[in-house]
Motif scaffolding. Structure first.
Motif, PDB file in Angstrom:
ATOM      1  N   THR A  11      59.984 -63.733 -89.203  1.00 45.72           N
ATOM      2  CA  THR A  11      59.243 -62.703 -88.480  1.00 45.72           C
ATOM      3  C   THR A  11      58.197 -63.331 -87.585  1.00 45.72           C
ATOM      4  N   LEU A  12      58.180 -62.948 -86.320  1.00 43.85           N
ATOM      5  CA  LEU A  12      57.111 -63.381 -85.420  1.00 43.85           C
ATOM      6  C   LEU A  12      55.928 -62.437 -85.610  1.00 43.85           C
ATOM      7  N   CYS A  13      54.832 -62.967 -86.122  1.00 42.24           N
ATOM      8  CA  CYS A  13      53.668 -62.159 -86.488  1.00 42.24           C
ATOM      9  C   CYS A  13      52.674 -62.066 -85.340  1.00 42.24           C
ATOM     10  N   ALA A  14      51.900 -61.007 -85.366  1.00 43.14           N
ATOM     11  CA  ALA A  14      50.911 -60.789 -84.308  1.00 43.14           C
ATOM     12  C   ALA A  14      49.693 -61.678 -84.472  1.00 43.14           C
ATOM     13  N   ASP A  15      49.346 -61.997 -85.716  1.00 45.70           N
ATOM     14  CA  ASP A  15      48.144 -62.804 -85.951  1.00 45.70           C
ATOM     15  C   ASP A  15      48.241 -63.465 -87.321  1.00 45.70           C
ATOM     16  N   MET A  16      47.214 -64.271 -87.625  1.00 52.60           N
ATOM     17  CA  MET A  16      47.222 -65.016 -88.876  1.00 52.60           C
ATOM     18  C   MET A  16      47.148 -64.101 -90.095  1.00 52.60           C
ATOM     19  N   THR A  17      46.416 -63.009 -89.998  1.00 52.90           N
ATOM     20  CA  THR A  17      46.313 -62.110 -91.139  1.00 52.90           C
ATOM     21  C   THR A  17      47.672 -61.567 -91.543  1.00 52.90           C
ATOM     22  N   GLN A  18      48.468 -61.135 -90.570  1.00 54.50           N
ATOM     23  CA  GLN A  18      49.808 -60.635 -90.873  1.00 54.50           C
ATOM     24  C   GLN A  18      50.671 -61.741 -91.479  1.00 54.50           C
ATOM     25  N   LEU A  19      50.586 -62.946 -90.908  1.00 55.67           N
ATOM     26  CA  LEU A  19      51.379 -64.063 -91.417  1.00 55.67           C
ATOM     27  C   LEU A  19      50.980 -64.403 -92.850  1.00 55.67           C
ATOM     28  N   ALA A  20      49.667 -64.425 -93.107  1.00 60.43           N
ATOM     29  CA  ALA A  20      49.173 -64.822 -94.430  1.00 60.43           C
ATOM     30  C   ALA A  20      49.577 -63.839 -95.513  1.00 60.43           C
ATOM     31  N   THR A  21      49.589 -62.563 -95.182  1.00 59.98           N
ATOM     32  CA  THR A  21      49.902 -61.548 -96.203  1.00 59.98           C
ATOM     33  C   THR A  21      51.365 -61.600 -96.640  1.00 59.98           C
ATOM     34  N   MET A  22      52.240 -62.188 -95.833  1.00 62.74           N
ATOM     35  CA  MET A  22      53.651 -62.257 -96.194  1.00 62.74           C
ATOM     36  C   MET A  22      54.069 -63.663 -96.631  1.00 62.74           C
ATOM     37  N   SER A  23      53.085 -64.559 -96.822  1.00 59.62           N
ATOM     38  CA  SER A  23      53.391 -65.949 -97.148  1.00 59.62           C
ATOM     39  C   SER A  23      52.647 -66.400 -98.397  1.00 59.62           C
ATOM     40  N   ASP A  24      53.255 -67.328 -99.133  1.00 62.50           N
ATOM     41  CA  ASP A  24      52.588 -67.946-100.275  1.00 62.50           C
ATOM     42  C   ASP A  24      51.696 -69.099 -99.828  1.00 62.50           C
ATOM     43  N   VAL A  25      51.989 -69.669 -98.676  1.00 60.14           N
ATOM     44  CA  VAL A  25      51.217 -70.767 -98.112  1.00 60.14           C
ATOM     45  C   VAL A  25      51.480 -70.795 -96.613  1.00 60.14           C
ATOM     46  N   VAL A  26      50.477 -71.195 -95.836  1.00 55.44           N
ATOM     47  CA  VAL A  26      50.622 -71.297 -94.384  1.00 55.44           C
ATOM     48  C   VAL A  26      50.405 -72.740 -93.957  1.00 55.44           C
ATOM     49  N   ILE A  27      51.330 -73.256 -93.161  1.00 55.69           N
ATOM     50  CA  ILE A  27      51.186 -74.582 -92.553  1.00 55.69           C
ATOM     51  C   ILE A  27      50.734 -74.385 -91.116  1.00 55.69           C
ATOM     52  N   ASP A  28      49.662 -75.065 -90.749  1.00 60.95           N
ATOM     53  CA  ASP A  28      48.984 -74.797 -89.476  1.00 60.95           C
ATOM     54  C   ASP A  28      48.806 -76.074 -88.663  1.00 60.95           C
ATOM     55  N   PHE A  29      49.648 -76.245 -87.643  1.00 59.29           N
ATOM     56  CA  PHE A  29      49.482 -77.307 -86.652  1.00 59.29           C
ATOM     57  C   PHE A  29      49.303 -76.610 -85.302  1.00 59.29           C
ATOM     58  N   THR A  74      42.695 -63.362 -97.268  1.00 60.24           N
ATOM     59  CA  THR A  74      43.966 -63.016 -97.900  1.00 60.24           C
ATOM     60  C   THR A  74      44.251 -63.871 -99.131  1.00 60.24           C
ATOM     61  N   GLY A  75      43.464 -64.934 -99.330  1.00 61.92           N
ATOM     62  CA  GLY A  75      43.656 -65.795-100.493  1.00 61.92           C
ATOM     63  C   GLY A  75      44.874 -66.689-100.406  1.00 61.92           C
ATOM     64  N   THR A  76      45.292 -67.022 -99.183  1.00 65.92           N
ATOM     65  CA  THR A  76      46.517 -67.803 -98.970  1.00 65.92           C
ATOM     66  C   THR A  76      46.211 -69.284 -98.792  1.00 65.92           C
ATOM     67  N   PRO A  77      46.838 -70.174 -99.553  1.00 65.51           N
ATOM     68  CA  PRO A  77      46.635 -71.615 -99.366  1.00 65.51           C
ATOM     69  C   PRO A  77      46.944 -72.045 -97.928  1.00 65.51           C
ATOM     70  N   TRP A  78      46.231 -73.075 -97.486  1.00 61.00           N
ATOM     71  CA  TRP A  78      46.256 -73.481 -96.079  1.00 61.00           C
ATOM     72  C   TRP A  78      46.538 -74.974 -95.989  1.00 61.00           C
ATOM     73  N   ILE A  79      47.617 -75.330 -95.311  1.00 58.56           N
ATOM     74  CA  ILE A  79      47.927 -76.731 -95.028  1.00 58.56           C
ATOM     75  C   ILE A  79      47.542 -76.970 -93.574  1.00 58.56           C
ATOM     76  N   LEU A  80      46.453 -77.686 -93.347  1.00 58.67           N
ATOM     77  CA  LEU A  80      45.842 -77.791 -92.018  1.00 58.67           C
ATOM     78  C   LEU A  80      46.044 -79.174 -91.413  1.00 58.67           C
ATOM     79  N   GLY A  81      46.802 -79.229 -90.319  1.00 58.14           N
ATOM     80  CA  GLY A  81      47.032 -80.487 -89.621  1.00 58.14           C
ATOM     81  C   GLY A  81      46.393 -80.539 -88.250  1.00 58.14           C
ATOM     82  N   THR A  82      45.647 -79.500 -87.877  1.00 58.18           N
ATOM     83  CA  THR A  82      44.964 -79.475 -86.584  1.00 58.18           C
ATOM     84  C   THR A  82      43.833 -80.508 -86.580  1.00 58.18           C
ATOM     85  N   THR A  83      43.694 -81.242 -85.479  1.00 53.05           N
ATOM     86  CA  THR A  83      42.665 -82.276 -85.390  1.00 53.05           C
ATOM     87  C   THR A  83      41.671 -81.952 -84.272  1.00 53.05           C
TER      88      THR A  83
END
Length: 268
Positions: A57-75, A91-100
Protein backbone atom coordinates in the motif's frame (compact mmCIF):
# COMPACT_ATOMS: atom_id res chain seq x y z
CA UNK A 1 7.02 -13.10 16.25
CA UNK A 2 8.31 -15.14 13.32
CA UNK A 3 9.93 -13.39 10.36
CA UNK A 4 7.08 -14.62 8.14
CA UNK A 5 4.56 -12.62 10.17
CA UNK A 6 6.67 -9.47 10.57
CA UNK A 7 5.00 -6.58 8.76
CA UNK A 8 7.60 -4.11 7.45
CA UNK A 9 6.87 -0.60 6.23
CA UNK A 10 9.35 1.20 4.01
CA UNK A 11 9.81 4.96 4.00
CA UNK A 12 11.28 6.04 0.66
CA UNK A 13 9.74 3.13 -1.23
CA UNK A 14 10.42 4.38 -4.75
CA UNK A 15 14.07 5.26 -4.19
CA UNK A 16 16.97 3.04 -5.11
CA UNK A 17 17.40 1.89 -1.52
CA UNK A 18 13.65 1.49 -1.08
CA UNK A 19 13.42 -0.95 -3.96
CA UNK A 20 16.35 -2.95 -2.60
CA UNK A 21 14.65 -3.04 0.78
CA UNK A 22 11.57 -4.60 -0.83
CA UNK A 23 13.73 -7.43 -2.18
CA UNK A 24 15.58 -7.90 1.12
CA UNK A 25 12.38 -7.93 3.19
CA UNK A 26 10.80 -10.56 0.95
CA UNK A 27 13.96 -12.68 0.80
CA UNK A 28 14.02 -12.67 4.61
CA UNK A 29 10.50 -14.09 4.63
CA UNK A 30 8.88 -10.92 5.98
CA UNK A 31 5.97 -8.95 4.49
CA UNK A 32 6.14 -5.49 2.94
CA UNK A 33 2.84 -3.99 4.02
CA UNK A 34 3.24 -0.42 2.86
CA UNK A 35 5.46 2.45 1.90
CA UNK A 36 5.66 6.20 1.47
CA UNK A 37 7.52 8.17 -1.15
CA UNK A 38 7.76 11.74 -2.34
CA UNK A 39 7.03 10.89 -5.94
CA UNK A 40 5.79 7.45 -7.07
CA UNK A 41 7.25 8.14 -10.48
CA UNK A 42 10.78 8.98 -9.40
CA UNK A 43 13.53 6.83 -10.89
CA UNK A 44 11.13 6.06 -13.74
CA UNK A 45 9.00 3.65 -11.69
CA UNK A 46 5.28 3.41 -12.31
CA UNK A 47 2.68 2.73 -9.61
CA UNK A 48 2.29 -0.84 -10.88
CA UNK A 49 6.02 -1.45 -10.78
CA UNK A 50 6.22 -0.13 -7.21
CA UNK A 51 3.61 -2.61 -6.06
CA UNK A 52 4.53 -5.51 -8.32
CA UNK A 53 5.62 -7.66 -5.39
CA UNK A 54 2.07 -7.90 -4.08
CA UNK A 55 -0.19 -5.90 -1.81
CA UNK A 56 2.11 -2.99 -0.97
CA UNK A 57 0.00 0.00 0.00
CA UNK A 58 1.27 3.46 -0.89
CA UNK A 59 0.53 5.48 2.25
CA UNK A 60 -0.18 9.17 2.52
CA UNK A 61 2.10 9.75 5.49
CA UNK A 62 4.18 8.10 8.19
CA UNK A 63 1.28 7.78 10.61
CA UNK A 64 -0.71 5.66 8.15
CA UNK A 65 2.36 3.55 7.36
CA UNK A 66 3.21 3.04 11.04
CA UNK A 67 -0.28 1.91 12.02
CA UNK A 68 -0.19 -0.94 9.49
CA UNK A 69 3.40 -2.04 10.21
CA UNK A 70 5.23 -3.87 12.98
CA UNK A 71 8.41 -1.94 12.16
CA UNK A 72 9.34 0.87 9.75
CA UNK A 73 12.64 1.08 7.86
CA UNK A 74 13.46 4.69 7.02
CA UNK A 75 16.09 5.75 4.47
CA UNK A 76 14.72 9.15 3.45
CA UNK A 77 15.80 12.77 3.89
CA UNK A 78 16.94 14.63 6.97
CA UNK A 79 13.92 16.96 6.64
CA UNK A 80 11.62 14.04 7.52
CA UNK A 81 13.37 12.97 10.72
CA UNK A 82 11.41 15.10 13.19
CA UNK A 83 7.91 14.41 11.79
CA UNK A 84 8.74 10.71 11.43
CA UNK A 85 10.04 10.59 15.01
CA UNK A 86 6.80 12.10 16.30
CA UNK A 87 4.57 9.81 14.24
CA UNK A 88 6.40 6.62 15.19
CA UNK A 89 6.52 7.58 18.86
CA UNK A 90 2.76 8.19 18.85
CA UNK A 91 1.98 4.86 17.17
CA UNK A 92 4.54 2.88 19.18
CA UNK A 93 6.18 1.44 16.05
CA UNK A 94 9.88 0.42 16.10
CA UNK A 95 12.05 2.54 13.82
CA UNK A 96 15.06 1.45 11.78
CA UNK A 97 16.70 4.77 10.87
CA UNK A 98 19.36 5.01 8.17
CA UNK A 99 18.96 8.70 7.33
CA UNK A 100 22.18 10.68 7.84
CA UNK A 101 23.17 14.33 8.16
CA UNK A 102 21.07 14.93 11.28
CA UNK A 103 21.37 18.20 13.18
CA UNK A 104 21.55 18.37 16.96
CA UNK A 105 17.81 19.16 16.99
CA UNK A 106 17.05 16.17 14.75
CA UNK A 107 19.08 13.86 16.98
CA UNK A 108 17.25 15.10 20.06
CA UNK A 109 13.95 14.18 18.38
CA UNK A 110 15.32 10.67 17.74
CA UNK A 111 16.40 10.39 21.38
CA UNK A 112 12.95 11.45 22.58
CA UNK A 113 11.30 8.85 20.34
CA UNK A 114 13.67 6.21 21.70
CA UNK A 115 12.21 6.76 25.16
CA UNK A 116 8.96 5.26 23.85
CA UNK A 117 9.99 2.87 21.05
CA UNK A 118 12.99 0.79 19.93
CA UNK A 119 15.09 2.83 17.51
CA UNK A 120 17.98 1.22 15.65
CA UNK A 121 20.02 4.06 14.17
CA UNK A 122 23.06 3.58 11.96
CA UNK A 123 24.90 5.56 9.32
CA UNK A 124 25.63 2.24 7.65
CA UNK A 125 23.88 -1.09 8.28
CA UNK A 126 26.66 -3.25 6.82
CA UNK A 127 28.10 -5.79 9.25
CA UNK A 128 31.56 -5.01 7.89
CA UNK A 129 31.23 -1.28 8.49
CA UNK A 130 29.92 -1.97 11.98
CA UNK A 131 33.16 -3.83 12.72
CA UNK A 132 35.21 -1.04 11.12
CA UNK A 133 33.54 1.49 13.44
CA UNK A 134 34.33 -0.65 16.46
CA UNK A 135 37.95 -1.13 15.39
CA UNK A 136 38.31 2.59 14.56
CA UNK A 137 37.23 3.41 18.10
CA UNK A 138 39.71 0.92 19.57
CA UNK A 139 42.51 2.15 17.31
CA UNK A 140 41.74 5.74 18.24
CA UNK A 141 42.17 4.79 21.88
CA UNK A 142 45.38 2.85 21.30
CA UNK A 143 47.07 5.24 18.84
CA UNK A 144 47.49 8.61 20.54
CA UNK A 145 46.73 11.83 18.69
CA UNK A 146 50.17 13.13 19.63
CA UNK A 147 51.86 10.37 17.62
CA UNK A 148 49.27 9.29 15.01
CA UNK A 149 47.42 11.59 12.63
CA UNK A 150 43.94 10.30 11.72
CA UNK A 151 42.61 10.89 8.20
CA UNK A 152 39.51 9.44 6.56
CA UNK A 153 39.17 8.99 2.79
CA UNK A 154 35.88 8.00 1.14
CA UNK A 155 34.74 7.53 -2.45
CA UNK A 156 31.20 7.16 -3.81
CA UNK A 157 29.25 7.26 -7.06
CA UNK A 158 29.02 10.53 -8.94
CA UNK A 159 25.34 11.07 -8.03
CA UNK A 160 25.95 11.31 -4.27
CA UNK A 161 25.01 14.80 -3.09
CA UNK A 162 26.54 14.96 0.40
CA UNK A 163 30.16 14.93 1.48
CA UNK A 164 31.74 13.56 3.55
CA UNK A 165 29.49 10.54 3.63
CA UNK A 166 27.54 9.68 6.74
CA UNK A 167 29.68 6.59 7.16
CA UNK A 168 32.90 8.62 6.95
CA UNK A 169 31.61 10.95 9.64
CA UNK A 170 30.61 7.96 11.78
CA UNK A 171 34.17 6.64 11.48
CA UNK A 172 35.48 10.03 12.54
CA UNK A 173 33.14 10.03 15.52
CA UNK A 174 34.37 6.56 16.46
CA UNK A 175 38.01 7.69 16.41
CA UNK A 176 37.13 10.76 18.48
CA UNK A 177 35.24 8.61 20.98
CA UNK A 178 38.23 6.32 21.30
CA UNK A 179 40.40 9.34 22.02
CA UNK A 180 37.85 10.73 24.49
CA UNK A 181 37.45 14.03 22.63
CA UNK A 182 34.45 15.82 21.16
CA UNK A 183 34.23 15.09 17.44
CA UNK A 184 33.07 18.60 16.54
CA UNK A 185 36.21 20.02 18.16
CA UNK A 186 38.65 17.94 16.08
CA UNK A 187 36.83 17.50 12.76
CA UNK A 188 38.58 19.23 9.87
CA UNK A 189 36.86 19.71 6.50
CA UNK A 190 38.52 19.09 3.15
CA UNK A 191 41.72 21.07 2.70
CA UNK A 192 42.35 23.40 -0.21
CA UNK A 193 44.72 26.29 -0.85
CA UNK A 194 46.86 27.85 1.86
CA UNK A 195 45.24 26.00 4.75
CA UNK A 196 48.30 25.86 6.96
CA UNK A 197 50.05 22.90 8.55
CA UNK A 198 48.07 20.04 9.98
CA UNK A 199 47.14 20.51 13.63
CA UNK A 200 47.87 17.81 16.17
CA UNK A 201 44.75 15.87 17.09
CA UNK A 202 42.54 16.89 14.20
CA UNK A 203 40.62 14.30 12.16
CA UNK A 204 40.72 15.11 8.46
CA UNK A 205 38.45 14.08 5.61
CA UNK A 206 38.78 13.68 1.85
CA UNK A 207 35.74 12.90 -0.31
CA UNK A 208 36.10 11.51 -3.85
CA UNK A 209 33.29 11.09 -6.39
CA UNK A 210 33.17 9.19 -9.65
CA UNK A 211 31.49 6.48 -11.69
CA UNK A 212 29.13 4.13 -9.89
CA UNK A 213 31.22 3.18 -6.87
CA UNK A 214 28.89 1.93 -4.14
CA UNK A 215 31.07 3.01 -1.25
CA UNK A 216 34.70 2.88 -0.15
CA UNK A 217 36.01 4.07 3.22
CA UNK A 218 39.52 4.07 4.67
CA UNK A 219 40.75 5.48 7.96
CA UNK A 220 44.49 6.08 8.06
CA UNK A 221 46.55 6.37 11.24
CA UNK A 222 49.96 7.78 10.31
CA UNK A 223 52.95 8.48 12.53
CA UNK A 224 56.46 9.59 11.65
CA UNK A 225 57.51 5.95 11.32
CA UNK A 226 54.51 3.86 10.27
CA UNK A 227 50.98 3.85 8.89
CA UNK A 228 47.98 1.64 9.64
CA UNK A 229 45.02 1.58 7.23
CA UNK A 230 41.57 0.18 7.98
CA UNK A 231 39.34 -0.12 4.91
CA UNK A 232 35.90 -1.28 3.83
CA UNK A 233 34.60 -1.60 0.29
CA UNK A 234 30.97 -2.29 -0.61
CA UNK A 235 30.35 -4.07 -3.92
CA UNK A 236 26.54 -3.98 -3.85
CA UNK A 237 24.04 -1.65 -2.16
CA UNK A 238 22.09 -4.73 -1.19
CA UNK A 239 24.43 -5.12 1.80
CA UNK A 240 22.87 -2.01 3.38
CA UNK A 241 19.32 -3.22 2.76
CA UNK A 242 20.03 -6.70 4.14
CA UNK A 243 21.54 -5.18 7.28
CA UNK A 244 18.53 -2.93 7.80
CA UNK A 245 16.18 -5.90 7.51
CA UNK A 246 18.30 -7.81 10.01
CA UNK A 247 17.90 -4.84 12.36
CA UNK A 248 14.14 -4.82 11.75
CA UNK A 249 13.83 -8.49 12.68
CA UNK A 250 16.01 -7.95 15.76
CA UNK A 251 13.90 -5.00 16.95
CA UNK A 252 10.75 -7.11 17.28
CA UNK A 253 9.85 -7.36 20.95
CA UNK A 254 12.69 -5.12 22.13
CA UNK A 255 12.11 -2.55 24.85
CA UNK A 256 12.29 1.17 24.08
CA UNK A 257 15.80 2.49 23.60
CA UNK A 258 18.33 3.87 21.14
CA UNK A 259 20.27 0.98 19.61
CA UNK A 260 22.86 0.55 16.88
CA UNK A 261 24.21 -2.25 14.70
CA UNK A 262 26.64 -3.37 17.40
CA UNK A 263 23.57 -4.25 19.47
CA UNK A 264 22.02 -6.08 16.51
CA UNK A 265 25.20 -8.10 15.93
CA UNK A 266 25.59 -8.91 19.62
CA UNK A 267 28.82 -6.95 20.03
CA UNK A 268 27.74 -4.88 23.03
Amino acid sequence: MSSHSLRVGIAGLSGRMGQMLVRSVLDAGCRVTGGICRDPGENGLSMNELTREGAITLCADMTQLATMSDVVIDFTHVSTVIPHAEALKDTGTPWILGTTGLSETDQKAVAVAAQSIPVVQAANFSAGVTLVLRLAREMGAALSAERFDAEIVEMHHRQKVDAPSGTALAIGEAVAKGRDVTFADVRTPAREGQCGARKTGEIGFAALRGGQIVGEHTVLFTSATEQIALSHRAFDRRVFADGAVQAAEWSAGKTAGLYNMEDVLGLT
